[in-house]
Design an enzyme around this catalytic site. Structure first.
Site, PDB file in Angstrom:
ATOM      1  N   ALA A 160       0.912  -1.129   0.282  1.00  0.00           N
ATOM      2  CA  ALA A 160      -0.133   0.550  -0.134  1.00  0.00           C
ATOM      3  C   ALA A 160       0.912   1.124  -0.394  1.00  0.00           C
ATOM      4  CB  ALA A 160      -0.766   0.027   0.869  1.00  0.00           C
ATOM      5  N   GLY A 161       2.281   0.999   0.286  1.00  0.00           N
ATOM      6  CA  GLY A 161       2.476   2.481   0.477  1.00  0.00           C
ATOM      7  C   GLY A 161       2.704   3.211  -0.597  1.00  0.00           C
TER       8      GLY A 161
ATOM      9  N   GLY B 222       0.390   4.810   0.159  1.00  0.00           N
ATOM     10  CA  GLY B 222      -0.911   5.498   0.071  1.00  0.00           C
ATOM     11  C   GLY B 222      -1.896   6.009  -0.919  1.00  0.00           C
TER      12      GLY B 222
ATOM     13  N   LYS C 118      -3.140   5.256  -3.962  1.00  0.00           N
ATOM     14  CA  LYS C 118      -3.573   4.287  -4.368  1.00  0.00           C
ATOM     15  C   LYS C 118      -4.757   3.308  -3.830  1.00  0.00           C
ATOM     16  CE  LYS C 118      -0.927   2.538  -8.241  1.00  0.00           C
ATOM     17  NZ  LYS C 118       0.328   2.996  -7.605  1.00  0.00           N
TER      18      LYS C 118
ATOM     19  N   GLU D 145       1.174  -2.555   4.495  1.00  0.00           N
ATOM     20  CA  GLU D 145       2.854  -2.154   4.008  1.00  0.00           C
ATOM     21  C   GLU D 145       3.543  -2.747   5.143  1.00  0.00           C
ATOM     22  OE1 GLU D 145       5.902  -0.473   3.112  1.00  0.00           O
ATOM     23  OE2 GLU D 145       3.621  -0.483   1.600  1.00  0.00           O
TER      24      GLU D 145
ATOM     25  N   CYS E 139       4.795  -0.299 -11.748  1.00  0.00           N
ATOM     26  CA  CYS E 139       5.226   1.119 -12.907  1.00  0.00           C
ATOM     27  C   CYS E 139       6.329   1.088 -13.709  1.00  0.00           C
ATOM     28  CB  CYS E 139       5.233   2.949 -11.017  1.00  0.00           C
ATOM     29  SG  CYS E 139       5.242   3.922 -11.983  1.00  0.00           S
TER      30      CYS E 139
END
Length: 467
Positions: free
Chosen positions: A287-288, A290, A292, A309, A405
């Site tokens: 998650a980090g 955060g 998204k 995370e 990404c």
């Protein structure tokens, strides 16, 4: 910058303050491993630089870091000994001077003399002679002339030529070429000019993209604050002229945030995928920091998002992003490859895995020279483990979005194929219908976004359904 700018007048005894700040930031990045955007933002605040000075400093830092490898090739022809024998701080100063001479509208005489003055202040008098001589050699050719002198011939080695001419490491250009060629004849991306278009787009600074938290703010609020609606995301907007996003009330209060449009689109795609039955428990496995997570938490409605995370300080960033969003959302500090929840607990899972970040080179100018092929190899086991965990965590009939990404083939489809090849309970689905109105999505079933086609980071998404 106009030739009548004070920076193009005769240099003063004291070094130009903006160039001092730029040099110090570059040293933090190259010597200490700092992130350019974070180090630069802090330096601008500390030095109280704004307006044209801040813009000039930003271009000095980002441009020098972005073109570093290409400038090194030019400097190697202009210095009488190997660059490896130069002190690192001297090499950084020469790169900074080279950028002004070849890629900025700064008078060459003023640029050389300003850099000599900076050298005297930062490195001492004895270095000034070398800096003066080397930068005067650099100033004798334009950027195009230097490229023609140093780069391999474009007809015999097009990858090598583009790598130097567009300031990307060769291995990165080769990886991009493989990704662009997927589904087409080998070499098509080079021959058609598409590869060059991507590299050129990678060298353009990314725009400031904003996203609203659905239900808490509207795009109209961002537009009223000076932004324009995003091209593809229904929740996005862009600050065309840059500036501080925090001046917009929705951003300042956490009802909106800063997020690339590509990141918005992959989160929206996961939230839009068809799921039969229950749809109240969503998981963000990596998650980090955060961004998204916040968008997904806004889209889950009356349901709950669980964000995982492994790093405590990044988990705090996730909590900060979720703070303004109503609902009983959870942030767990833990290893996503070792779930603490029963298998099949979630209806939708986002696995935005750690990757090389080669898809965000527009906003991280130092990353292209910092990353190596070894990084891609070393990250692969973690990426596969996280995707495997994500599939196990979703219920039958639920969906997983595998996201990176990076367009590097070894971080995208190769990971998906490897994991699905070991399982008989999940399959790849066509994700393209989840990007309505977005053109040039390729042959599917996965989706690769591109800076030169979509104006976004090069985000990748594969949609996987548990059977």
């Amino acid at each position: 910058m106009s030739d009548r700018s004070p920076r193009n007048r005769a240099p003063q005894v004291r070094p130009d303050r903006v160039r001092v700040v730029a040099f110090q930031v570059i040293r933090q990045v190259t010597a200490e491993g700092a992130y350019a955007n974070l180090a630069l933002n802090k330096a601008l605040r500390d030095a109280r630089l704004s307006g044209r000075d801040a813009a000039f400093c930003t271009e000095l830092v980002h441009g020098t870091l972005r073109w570093q490898g290409t400038y090194d090739a030019f400097l190697a022809r202009s210095v009488s000994r190997p660059l490896a024998d130069l002190d690192p701080e001297l090499l950084d100063l020469l790169r900074l001077g080279t950028h002004q001479l070849l890629n900025m509208r700064v008078d060459s005489y003023a640029a050389v003399n300003e850099m000599v003055t900076l050298t005297r202040s930062e490195l001492g008098q004895k270095r000034t002679g070398l800096v003066n001589a080397v930068l005067r050699k650099i100033s004798q050719r334009s950027l195009d002339q230097w490229i023609a002198t140093v780069a391999p011939a474009a007809d015999s080695d097009p990858i090598g030529y583009l790598a130097l001419a567009e300031a990307h490491p060769r291995w990165v250009v080769e990886a991009f070429n493989r990704a662009l060629d997927r589904g087409a004849a080998a070499g098509q991306a080079v021959a058609s000019g598409v590869l060059e278009q991507l590299l050129v787009a990678d060298n353009e600074p990314a725009r400031v993209s904003l996203v609203v938290r659905p239900g808490l703010a509207t795009v109209d609020e961002l537009v009223a604050g000076g932004a324009t609606p995003a091209r593809w995301s229904p929740y996005g907007a862009v600050l065309e002229g840059g500036g501080d996003p925090g001046r917009i009330e929705a951003v300042a209060t956490g009802r909106a945030g800063v997020q690339d449009e590509g990141s918005q689109l992959v989160a929206i795609a996961l939230a839009s995928a068809k799921v039969d039955g229950d749809d109240a428990n969503w998981l963000d496995l990596c998650a980090g920091p955060g961004g998204k997570s916040a968008l997904l938490a806004s889209l889950v409605g009356d349901g709950q998002l669980t964000a995982v995370e492994p790093l405590k300080h990044r988990a705090e960033l996730v909590r900060a992003n979720l703070r303004a969003i109503p609902g009983n959302h959870k942030v767990l500090v833990g290893d996503g490859t070792k779930p603490t929840w029963p298998a099949g607990s979630f209806d939708r899972v986002l696995a935005d895995v750690p990757c090389s970040g080669l898809g965000a080179l527009r906003r991280r100018p130092e990353a292209r020279w910092r990353r190596t092929p070894t990084d891609v190899v070393e990250l692969r086991p973690l990426q596969e483990a996280l995707l495997d965990s994500a599939i196990t965590s979703v219920r039958p009939g639920g969906v997983v979005a595998y996201v990176t990404c990076s367009p590097h083939p070894d971080e995208t489809r190769a990971v998906v194929d490897a994991v699905l090849g070991r399982r008989d309970d999940a399959s790849l689905e066509d994700a393209r219908p989840l990007f309505p109105g977005v053109p040039d999505l390729g042959d599917g079933p996965d989706v690769q976004l591109w800076p030169h086609l979509h104006g976004t980071d090069a985000m990748y998404l594969a949609l996987i359904r548990r059977s």
